[in-house]
Scaffold this motif. Structure first.
Motif, PDB file in Angstrom:
ATOM      1  N   SER A  22      -0.005  -0.671  -0.025  1.00  0.00           N
ATOM      2  CA  SER A  22      -0.238   0.345   0.004  1.00  0.00           C
ATOM      3  C   SER A  22       0.813   0.709   0.148  1.00  0.00           C
ATOM      4  N   ALA A  23       1.900   0.930   0.921  1.00  0.00           N
ATOM      5  CA  ALA A  23       3.121   1.841   0.826  1.00  0.00           C
ATOM      6  C   ALA A  23       3.808   2.890  -0.597  1.00  0.00           C
ATOM      7  N   SER A  24       4.316   1.707  -0.840  1.00  0.00           N
ATOM      8  CA  SER A  24       4.495   2.090  -1.790  1.00  0.00           C
ATOM      9  C   SER A  24       3.938   2.480  -3.736  1.00  0.00           C
ATOM     10  N   THR A  25       2.599   2.632  -3.177  1.00  0.00           N
ATOM     11  CA  THR A  25       1.741   3.005  -4.322  1.00  0.00           C
ATOM     12  C   THR A  25       1.157   4.167  -4.000  1.00  0.00           C
ATOM     13  N   SER A  26       2.089   4.645  -2.343  1.00  0.00           N
ATOM     14  CA  SER A  26       1.385   5.941  -2.637  1.00  0.00           C
ATOM     15  C   SER A  26       1.590   7.571  -3.555  1.00  0.00           C
ATOM     16  N   PHE A  27       1.678   8.240  -2.562  1.00  0.00           N
ATOM     17  CA  PHE A  27       1.453   9.951  -3.531  1.00  0.00           C
ATOM     18  C   PHE A  27       3.091  10.100  -3.484  1.00  0.00           C
ATOM     19  N   SER A  28       3.252  10.154  -2.022  1.00  0.00           N
ATOM     20  CA  SER A  28       4.976  10.285  -1.961  1.00  0.00           C
ATOM     21  C   SER A  28       6.197   8.818  -1.990  1.00  0.00           C
ATOM     22  N   SER A  29       5.017   7.962  -2.693  1.00  0.00           N
ATOM     23  CA  SER A  29       6.086   6.980  -3.283  1.00  0.00           C
ATOM     24  C   SER A  29       6.455   7.076  -4.688  1.00  0.00           C
ATOM     25  N   ASP A  30       5.065   7.299  -5.318  1.00  0.00           N
ATOM     26  CA  ASP A  30       4.791   7.985  -6.951  1.00  0.00           C
ATOM     27  C   ASP A  30       5.524   8.835  -6.917  1.00  0.00           C
ATOM     28  N   VAL A  31       6.174   9.950  -5.961  1.00  0.00           N
ATOM     29  CA  VAL A  31       7.269  11.005  -6.203  1.00  0.00           C
ATOM     30  C   VAL A  31       8.101  10.244  -6.191  1.00  0.00           C
ATOM     31  N   SER A  32       8.864   9.834  -5.492  1.00  0.00           N
ATOM     32  CA  SER A  32      10.406   9.386  -4.902  1.00  0.00           C
ATOM     33  C   SER A  32      10.669   8.573  -6.181  1.00  0.00           C
ATOM     34  N   ARG A  33       9.310   7.023  -6.813  1.00  0.00           N
ATOM     35  CA  ARG A  33       9.944   6.945  -7.921  1.00  0.00           C
ATOM     36  C   ARG A  33      10.302   7.611  -9.144  1.00  0.00           C
TER      37      ARG A  33
END
Length: 70
Positions: A22-33
């Motif tokens: 769930s955390a890997s699909t979050s907005f902050s993870s998207d920005v980091s990716r």
């Protein structure tokens, strides 16, 4: 290892894996990716911790299920 502890580790491991996904699909993870090509460190550590806890829990259940000859 105590069977109850093994089951608890397995349940906690599964919960951490779900939370990590769930955390890997979050907005902050998207920005980091977007900037680094990788998800956030938090999501990676949640997934790693979940897998390790689940493996230890399964191992404890398998090992705890065999009779001991003492």
């Amino acid at each position: 290892m105590n069977r109850t502890l093994s089951i608890a580790l397995l349940v906690i491991g599964c919960a951490l894996i779900i939370y990590g996904v769930s955390a890997s699909t979050s907005f902050s993870s998207d920005v980091s990716r977007f900037f680094t090509g990788n998800p956030t460190d938090r999501s990676i550590w949640l997934l790693i911790g979940g897998v390790v806890a689940a493996i230890v829990g399964i191992g404890g259940m398998i090992r705890g299920g065999t009779p001991h000859n003492h």
